[in-house]
Design a protein around this motif. Sequence first.
Motif, PDB file in Angstrom:
ATOM      1  N   ASP A  72       0.820  -1.218   0.000  1.00  0.00           N
ATOM      2  CA  ASP A  72       0.000   0.000   0.000  1.00  0.00           C
ATOM      3  C   ASP A  72       0.853   1.267   0.000  1.00  0.00           C
ATOM      4  OD1 ASP A  72      -2.252  -1.588   0.069  1.00  0.00           O
ATOM      5  OD2 ASP A  72      -2.657  -1.257   2.201  1.00  0.00           O
ATOM      6  N   LEU A  73       2.113   1.152   0.362  1.00  0.00           N
ATOM      7  CA  LEU A  73       3.011   2.304   0.410  1.00  0.00           C
ATOM      8  C   LEU A  73       3.713   2.578  -0.913  1.00  0.00           C
ATOM      9  CD1 LEU A  73       4.644   1.524   3.864  1.00  0.00           C
ATOM     10  CD2 LEU A  73       2.945   3.303   3.379  1.00  0.00           C
ATOM     11  N   ARG A  74       3.532   1.701  -1.891  1.00  0.00           N
ATOM     12  CA  ARG A  74       4.287   1.800  -3.151  1.00  0.00           C
ATOM     13  C   ARG A  74       4.130   3.158  -3.836  1.00  0.00           C
ATOM     14  NH1 ARG A  74       7.071  -1.460  -6.688  1.00  0.00           N
ATOM     15  NH2 ARG A  74       6.569  -3.315  -5.494  1.00  0.00           N
ATOM     16  N   ASP A  75       2.908   3.655  -3.952  1.00  0.00           N
ATOM     17  CA  ASP A  75       2.704   4.922  -4.666  1.00  0.00           C
ATOM     18  C   ASP A  75       3.470   6.068  -4.003  1.00  0.00           C
ATOM     19  OD1 ASP A  75       1.111   3.740  -6.599  1.00  0.00           O
ATOM     20  OD2 ASP A  75      -0.780   4.392  -5.686  1.00  0.00           O
ATOM     21  N   SER A  76       3.406   6.147  -2.682  1.00  0.00           N
ATOM     22  CA  SER A  76       4.110   7.240  -2.006  1.00  0.00           C
ATOM     23  C   SER A  76       5.622   7.051  -2.092  1.00  0.00           C
ATOM     24  CB  SER A  76       3.640   7.389  -0.557  1.00  0.00           C
ATOM     25  OG  SER A  76       3.927   6.242   0.190  1.00  0.00           O
ATOM     26  N   ILE A  77       6.096   5.813  -2.051  1.00  0.00           N
ATOM     27  CA  ILE A  77       7.541   5.564  -2.198  1.00  0.00           C
ATOM     28  C   ILE A  77       8.001   5.931  -3.604  1.00  0.00           C
ATOM     29  CG2 ILE A  77       9.337   3.799  -2.223  1.00  0.00           C
ATOM     30  CD1 ILE A  77       7.673   2.367   0.001  1.00  0.00           C
ATOM     31  N   GLU A  78       7.207   5.589  -4.608  1.00  0.00           N
ATOM     32  CA  GLU A  78       7.565   5.959  -5.977  1.00  0.00           C
ATOM     33  C   GLU A  78       7.603   7.474  -6.145  1.00  0.00           C
ATOM     34  OE1 GLU A  78       4.873   3.716  -8.451  1.00  0.00           O
ATOM     35  OE2 GLU A  78       6.154   1.930  -8.348  1.00  0.00           O
ATOM     36  N   GLU A  79       6.697   8.175  -5.466  1.00  0.00           N
ATOM     37  CA  GLU A  79       6.737   9.639  -5.497  1.00  0.00           C
ATOM     38  C   GLU A  79       8.019  10.143  -4.831  1.00  0.00           C
ATOM     39  OE1 GLU A  79       4.343  13.548  -3.911  1.00  0.00           O
ATOM     40  OE2 GLU A  79       3.264  11.653  -4.027  1.00  0.00           O
ATOM     41  N   ALA A  80       8.401   9.520  -3.710  1.00  0.00           N
ATOM     42  CA  ALA A  80       9.645   9.901  -3.030  1.00  0.00           C
ATOM     43  C   ALA A  80      10.849   9.692  -3.948  1.00  0.00           C
ATOM     44  CB  ALA A  80       9.810   9.096  -1.741  1.00  0.00           C
ATOM     45  N   ILE A  81      10.842   8.607  -4.687  1.00  0.00           N
ATOM     46  CA  ILE A  81      11.918   8.338  -5.644  1.00  0.00           C
ATOM     47  C   ILE A  81      11.972   9.446  -6.690  1.00  0.00           C
ATOM     48  CG2 ILE A  81      12.624   6.805  -7.532  1.00  0.00           C
ATOM     49  CD1 ILE A  81      11.555   4.473  -5.751  1.00  0.00           C
ATOM     50  N   ASP A  82      10.804   9.836  -7.195  1.00  0.00           N
ATOM     51  CA  ASP A  82      10.734  10.865  -8.237  1.00  0.00           C
ATOM     52  C   ASP A  82      11.202  12.231  -7.750  1.00  0.00           C
ATOM     53  OD1 ASP A  82       9.772   9.026 -10.067  1.00  0.00           O
ATOM     54  OD2 ASP A  82       7.677   9.616  -9.817  1.00  0.00           O
ATOM     55  N   VAL A  83      10.900  12.584  -6.492  1.00  0.00           N
ATOM     56  CA  VAL A  83      11.237  13.922  -6.007  1.00  0.00           C
ATOM     57  C   VAL A  83      12.622  14.004  -5.361  1.00  0.00           C
ATOM     58  CG1 VAL A  83       8.832  14.582  -5.718  1.00  0.00           C
ATOM     59  CG2 VAL A  83      10.082  13.656  -3.764  1.00  0.00           C
ATOM     60  N   CYS A  84      13.277  12.880  -5.162  1.00  0.00           N
ATOM     61  CA  CYS A  84      14.606  12.898  -4.547  1.00  0.00           C
ATOM     62  C   CYS A  84      15.598  13.567  -5.506  1.00  0.00           C
ATOM     63  CB  CYS A  84      15.077  11.479  -4.224  1.00  0.00           C
ATOM     64  SG  CYS A  84      16.744  11.421  -3.535  1.00  0.00           S
ATOM     65  N   PRO A  85      16.147  14.734  -5.125  1.00  0.00           N
ATOM     66  CA  PRO A  85      17.057  15.429  -6.041  1.00  0.00           C
ATOM     67  C   PRO A  85      18.367  14.681  -6.277  1.00  0.00           C
ATOM     68  CG  PRO A  85      16.936  16.578  -3.935  1.00  0.00           C
ATOM     69  CD  PRO A  85      15.936  15.466  -3.875  1.00  0.00           C
ATOM     70  N   MET A  86      18.726  13.782  -5.369  1.00  0.00           N
ATOM     71  CA  MET A  86      19.974  13.050  -5.505  1.00  0.00           C
ATOM     72  C   MET A  86      19.772  11.650  -6.104  1.00  0.00           C
ATOM     73  SD  MET A  86      21.675  15.518  -4.475  1.00  0.00           S
ATOM     74  CE  MET A  86      23.298  14.830  -4.603  1.00  0.00           C
ATOM     75  N   GLN A  87      18.504  11.274  -6.355  1.00  0.00           N
ATOM     76  CA  GLN A  87      18.173   9.951  -6.880  1.00  0.00           C
ATOM     77  C   GLN A  87      18.830   8.860  -6.041  1.00  0.00           C
ATOM     78  OE1 GLN A  87      15.831   9.497  -9.742  1.00  0.00           O
ATOM     79  NE2 GLN A  87      15.481  11.316  -8.505  1.00  0.00           N
ATOM     80  N   ALA A  88      18.644   8.956  -4.731  1.00  0.00           N
ATOM     81  CA  ALA A  88      19.292   8.044  -3.783  1.00  0.00           C
ATOM     82  C   ALA A  88      18.387   6.903  -3.328  1.00  0.00           C
ATOM     83  CB  ALA A  88      19.751   8.848  -2.570  1.00  0.00           C
ATOM     84  N   ILE A  89      17.142   6.861  -3.806  1.00  0.00           N
ATOM     85  CA  ILE A  89      16.169   5.885  -3.324  1.00  0.00           C
ATOM     86  C   ILE A  89      15.792   4.916  -4.432  1.00  0.00           C
ATOM     87  CG2 ILE A  89      13.896   5.589  -2.245  1.00  0.00           C
ATOM     88  CD1 ILE A  89      14.079   8.638  -1.534  1.00  0.00           C
ATOM     89  N   GLU A  90      15.686   3.633  -4.075  1.00  0.00           N
ATOM     90  CA  GLU A  90      15.246   2.595  -5.017  1.00  0.00           C
ATOM     91  C   GLU A  90      14.300   1.644  -4.300  1.00  0.00           C
ATOM     92  OE1 GLU A  90      18.610   0.521  -6.561  1.00  0.00           O
ATOM     93  OE2 GLU A  90      19.406   2.282  -7.584  1.00  0.00           O
ATOM     94  N   ILE A  91      13.449   0.995  -5.084  1.00  0.00           N
ATOM     95  CA  ILE A  91      12.579  -0.057  -4.569  1.00  0.00           C
ATOM     96  C   ILE A  91      13.173  -1.398  -4.964  1.00  0.00           C
ATOM     97  CG2 ILE A  91      10.339  -1.220  -4.821  1.00  0.00           C
ATOM     98  CD1 ILE A  91       9.035   1.489  -5.092  1.00  0.00           C
ATOM     99  N   GLU A  92      13.210  -2.322  -4.015  1.00  0.00           N
ATOM    100  CA  GLU A  92      13.590  -3.713  -4.284  1.00  0.00           C
ATOM    101  C   GLU A  92      12.330  -4.544  -4.158  1.00  0.00           C
ATOM    102  OE1 GLU A  92      16.703  -5.417  -1.981  1.00  0.00           O
ATOM    103  OE2 GLU A  92      17.894  -3.576  -2.033  1.00  0.00           O
ATOM    104  N   ASP A  93      11.976  -5.255  -5.214  1.00  0.00           N
ATOM    105  CA  ASP A  93      10.805  -6.159  -5.154  1.00  0.00           C
ATOM    106  C   ASP A  93      11.208  -7.535  -4.738  1.00  0.00           C
ATOM    107  OD1 ASP A  93       8.578  -4.478  -5.887  1.00  0.00           O
ATOM    108  OD2 ASP A  93       9.486  -4.355  -7.853  1.00  0.00           O
TER     109      ASP A  93
END
Length: 71
Positions: free
Chosen positions: A50-71
């Motif tokens: 259920d958190l995927r959409d907000s995490i994907e938004e966090a990935i998009d707005v991170c200016p350093m592109q430091a966040i990734e999702i592992e499935d």
Amino acid sequence: MKVTVDLDKCSDHGQCVFAAPDVFALNSRGELTFRDVAKGTYVSGELDEDLRDSIEEAIDVCPMQAIEIED
């Protein structure tokens, strides 16, 4: 699903906190709370889908592109 944060890239801008406050938070020093428990790379525990959409938004707005999702 897990979140990986490259703490060497992260500059603690905090945009992820606004996008996904259930996943990200800043400590009293204005740093991601993950820095209290990890150096270099932080990998979360298993997160609810259920958190995927907000995490994907966090990935998009991170200016350093430091966040990734592992499935």
